[in-house]
Design a protein around this motif. Sequence first.
Motif, mmCIF file in Angstrom:
data_model
loop_
_atom_site.group_PDB
_atom_site.id
_atom_site.type_symbol
_atom_site.label_atom_id
_atom_site.label_comp_id
_atom_site.label_asym_id
_atom_site.label_seq_id
_atom_site.Cartn_x
_atom_site.Cartn_y
_atom_site.Cartn_z
ATOM 1 N N ARG A 150 0.829 -1.203 0.000
ATOM 2 C CA ARG A 150 0.000 0.000 0.000
ATOM 3 C C ARG A 150 0.869 1.260 0.000
ATOM 4 O O ARG A 150 0.578 2.235 -0.683
ATOM 5 C CB ARG A 150 -0.902 -0.024 1.232
ATOM 6 C CG ARG A 150 -2.023 1.001 1.229
ATOM 7 C CD ARG A 150 -2.754 0.976 2.561
ATOM 8 N NE ARG A 150 -3.193 -0.361 2.902
ATOM 9 C CZ ARG A 150 -3.406 -0.782 4.141
ATOM 10 N NH1 ARG A 150 -3.192 0.034 5.160
ATOM 11 N NH2 ARG A 150 -3.806 -2.016 4.370
ATOM 12 N N ASP B 197 0.346 1.768 -4.061
ATOM 13 C CA ASP B 197 -1.024 2.279 -4.171
ATOM 14 C C ASP B 197 -1.006 3.800 -4.201
ATOM 15 O O ASP B 197 -0.783 4.459 -3.183
ATOM 16 C CB ASP B 197 -1.867 1.778 -2.992
ATOM 17 C CG ASP B 197 -3.365 1.993 -3.216
ATOM 18 O OD1 ASP B 197 -3.715 2.869 -4.029
ATOM 19 O OD2 ASP B 197 -4.159 1.293 -2.580
ATOM 20 N N THR B 198 -1.250 4.363 -5.361
ATOM 21 C CA THR B 198 -1.221 5.823 -5.514
ATOM 22 C C THR B 198 -2.571 6.471 -5.242
ATOM 23 O O THR B 198 -2.666 7.697 -5.176
ATOM 24 C CB THR B 198 -0.769 6.190 -6.935
ATOM 25 O OG1 THR B 198 -1.677 5.594 -7.886
ATOM 26 C CG2 THR B 198 0.642 5.684 -7.204
ATOM 27 N N LYS B 199 -3.606 5.660 -5.081
ATOM 28 C CA LYS B 199 -4.941 6.207 -4.889
ATOM 29 C C LYS B 199 -5.280 6.418 -3.413
ATOM 30 O O LYS B 199 -6.129 7.236 -3.079
ATOM 31 C CB LYS B 199 -5.988 5.280 -5.519
ATOM 32 C CG LYS B 199 -5.865 5.173 -7.035
ATOM 33 C CD LYS B 199 -6.957 4.266 -7.603
ATOM 34 C CE LYS B 199 -6.844 4.156 -9.131
ATOM 35 N NZ LYS B 199 -7.890 3.278 -9.696
ATOM 36 N N SER C 236 -5.214 7.540 0.450
ATOM 37 C CA SER C 236 -4.870 8.790 1.114
ATOM 38 C C SER C 236 -3.580 8.662 1.921
ATOM 39 O O SER C 236 -3.253 7.596 2.449
ATOM 40 C CB SER C 236 -6.018 9.214 2.044
ATOM 41 O OG SER C 236 -5.621 10.270 2.889
ATOM 42 N N ASP D 61 -4.679 14.632 0.392
ATOM 43 C CA ASP D 61 -4.690 13.180 0.512
ATOM 44 C C ASP D 61 -3.519 12.514 -0.201
ATOM 45 O O ASP D 61 -3.180 11.371 0.098
ATOM 46 C CB ASP D 61 -6.012 12.619 -0.044
ATOM 47 C CG ASP D 61 -7.155 12.810 0.931
ATOM 48 O OD1 ASP D 61 -6.881 12.911 2.135
ATOM 49 O OD2 ASP D 61 -8.313 12.867 0.485
ATOM 50 N N HIS D 62 -2.914 13.209 -1.133
ATOM 51 C CA HIS D 62 -1.888 12.552 -1.947
ATOM 52 C C HIS D 62 -0.585 13.330 -2.044
ATOM 53 O O HIS D 62 0.428 12.772 -2.440
ATOM 54 C CB HIS D 62 -2.437 12.295 -3.361
ATOM 55 C CG HIS D 62 -3.683 11.465 -3.367
ATOM 56 N ND1 HIS D 62 -3.687 10.121 -3.054
ATOM 57 C CD2 HIS D 62 -4.976 11.797 -3.615
ATOM 58 C CE1 HIS D 62 -4.919 9.653 -3.124
ATOM 59 N NE2 HIS D 62 -5.728 10.645 -3.467
#
Length: 535
Positions: free
Chosen positions: A84, A88-90, A92, A396-397
């Motif tokens: 993650r 996982d770039t999506k 938060s 979030d990113h």
Amino acid sequence: MAVGFAITGSEGQYSGKITLFVVLSCLMASMGGVLFGYDNGITVLSCMMASMGGVIFGYDIGISGGVTSMEPFLKKFFPEVYTRMKEDTKISNYCKFDSQLLTLFTSSLYIAGLIASFFASLVTAAYGRKPSVLAGGVAFLAGAALGGAAVNIYMLIFGRVLLGVGVGFANQAVPLYLSEMAPPKYRGAINNSFQFSVGIGALAANLINYGTEKITGGWGWRISLAMAAVPASILTLGALFLPETPNSLIQRSSNHEKAKKMLQRVRGTDDVQAELDDLIKANDVSKTIKNPYKSIIKRKYRPQFVMSIAIPFFQQVTGINVIAFYSPILFRTIGLGISAALLSAVVTGVVGIGTTFISMLIVDKVGRRFLLIMGGIQMFVSQLTVGGIMAAKLGDHDGLNKSYAFMVLVLICIYVAGFGVSWGPLGWLIPSEIFPLEIRSAGQSISVGINFLFTFVVGQTFLSMLCHFKSGIFFFFGGWVAIMTAFVFLLLPETKNLPIEQMDRIWKEHWFWKKIVEKNKEEVIGKVGGASLNC
């Protein structure tokens, strides 16, 4: 010959000296120390070894946050979190480390400590403070060995559980030991050496994590976990030579002469009869108590009972263990790299130690209430500001830019400083000094148990709370800091400089608690009068 300064006999103080033990024990407790002569050596050694439990506790707190941010460690034991975080770039920023299994690794220590502290109470009361310290050291050694050698998640968590057993025994016995050995006038400084030692342990853990993370091959985390065996070995071996406290000797034996000799040694004077008489009197009262856990809920002990729950609860909902457990993760959340995150954790550790040392110097002069209130205000302001920055600037990113990340680090240091001078050391000191002898072991166990319970709750839920609350997590803890500061202002009396066996006076003089204590006295008189009339 004992070296020291005279303590006056006025204002409820006993005759005695601040021996070399009083001057050096706080320092020696954290640094290893040197024994200066046989007479003073035993007292220096006793508090050095007792406070070594604080070093191990701090090390266990600090080490978990560092290793759980190391990629090789995550890849081996928590591959879902590793995937993650890396791929996982999506997801938060706030949710990358959200894993109940990961938090169980950290918090399992504290649920084990909660259970162990109640067994420690029985050992401490029946066999003395020394056996509890020794049992804690042995459990620490076993836990460190399992953690360093772990090949699967079961060994890893079982090692943490054994460390928790050690923490449960040590934290039940050590603050009690220090409060009973310390002269009343300097009890705050001596007892605060426990929290100072916790800070030393946490800083050592952060420094070791910073170094081992750079080891090629990805096995540096094993060194981090296994190094807990170093202070554990010192504690275990040292506990074999610990003297018992005069309070414990009187509680468990009718040989008052032995207790008197120990009291003369630790006070550095032959004039200890007044203190000895108070200890004997307190012990006589304690023998009338069949079940201290049942007795502590009685009305006459209501103030102490409330404090035994409220103080450790409030200490945990300051949110400090969010920083202690997860500061590297928190710093990675705001966009710092692993080395920068671990180095930032070292910085906050240094701040915590420095301010705890300041607390040791001033707590017996300015008092407990002043430090708790001022520290609470400082923590409240810094938490709200951190929450505001993260709400406004951390998405979030994307991470924070360097200037805002540095500002967050500074504010967290201000927050840690507020805790280090107030709720950090005083959260252990106050519960250890307020109980009468007859319920002291039970009261200390309740206090430690509540501390562990809410440490477990906060540790187990924080990463999920961070994911769902996001920046609001700092407003959540800030709200609790406001409540606890008001609680102290209204309901906590000052305990500085008062002999531990005369502590019941503060409740009889407090604007709120005297109503409860006096009402209980009236009820007792009424029952005695009724019995006399019936006769």
